[in-house]
Design a protein around this motif. Structure first.
Motif, PDB file in Angstrom:
ATOM      1  N   TYR A 174       0.861  -1.168   0.000  1.00  0.00           N
ATOM      2  CA  TYR A 174       0.000   0.000   0.000  1.00  0.00           C
ATOM      3  C   TYR A 174       0.903   1.224   0.000  1.00  0.00           C
ATOM      4  O   TYR A 174       2.081   1.129   0.315  1.00  0.00           O
TER       5      TYR A 174
ATOM      6  N   GLN B 196       0.955   5.767   0.671  1.00  0.00           N
ATOM      7  CA  GLN B 196       0.268   6.960   1.165  1.00  0.00           C
ATOM      8  C   GLN B 196       1.090   8.186   0.827  1.00  0.00           C
ATOM      9  O   GLN B 196       2.258   8.282   1.197  1.00  0.00           O
TER      10      GLN B 196
ATOM     11  N   GLU C  36      -3.574   3.912   0.080  1.00  0.00           N
ATOM     12  CA  GLU C  36      -4.255   3.240  -1.009  1.00  0.00           C
ATOM     13  C   GLU C  36      -3.567   1.923  -1.362  1.00  0.00           C
ATOM     14  O   GLU C  36      -2.359   1.753  -1.177  1.00  0.00           O
TER      15      GLU C  36
END
Length: 116
Positions: A37, A39, A46
């Motif tokens: 993920y 950020q 995300e």
């Protein structure tokens, strides 16, 4: 308890490549899935990519064809993210996530900065 440690981030020019690694502190426990993920400042974390225990992969549309997620041998469970053709919009802190049973574990992240 599992600790995940990311490495491989850095500063790269647009069009360049980086390879991120995520190393679990133990291979004692079976992992259901692992993923990456990211950020960016002012944005929510995300999804980037994930890989299941069976080796199935899934990617965010924004990275398809450019990023590749993979795992080392099942004994170590080291996770990789090969990032090619990097863009300035890929700049973010990248986090590794491991799903062990019903629990999620996160690493502390590694910074990726892509200059234009």
């Amino acid at each position: 308890q599992v600790q995940l440690v990311e490495s491989g981030g850095g500063l790269v020019q647009a069009g360049g490549s980086l390879r991120l690694s995520c190393t679990p502190s133990t291979s004692r426990f079976s992992v259901n899935a692992m993923g990456w993920y990211r950020q960016s400042p002012g944005k929510q974390r995300e999804f980037v990519a994930r890989i299941t225990a069976g080796g199935m992969t899934d990617y965010a549309d924004s990275v398809k064809g450019r990023f590749t997620i993979s795992r080392a041998n099942p004994r170590t469970n080291t996770l990789y993210l090969q990032m090619n053709n990097l863009r300035p919009e890929d700049t973010a802190v990248y986090y590794c996530k491991g799903v062990y049973g019903s629990r999620d574990y996160w690493g502390l992240g590694t910074q990726v900065t892509v200059s234009s």
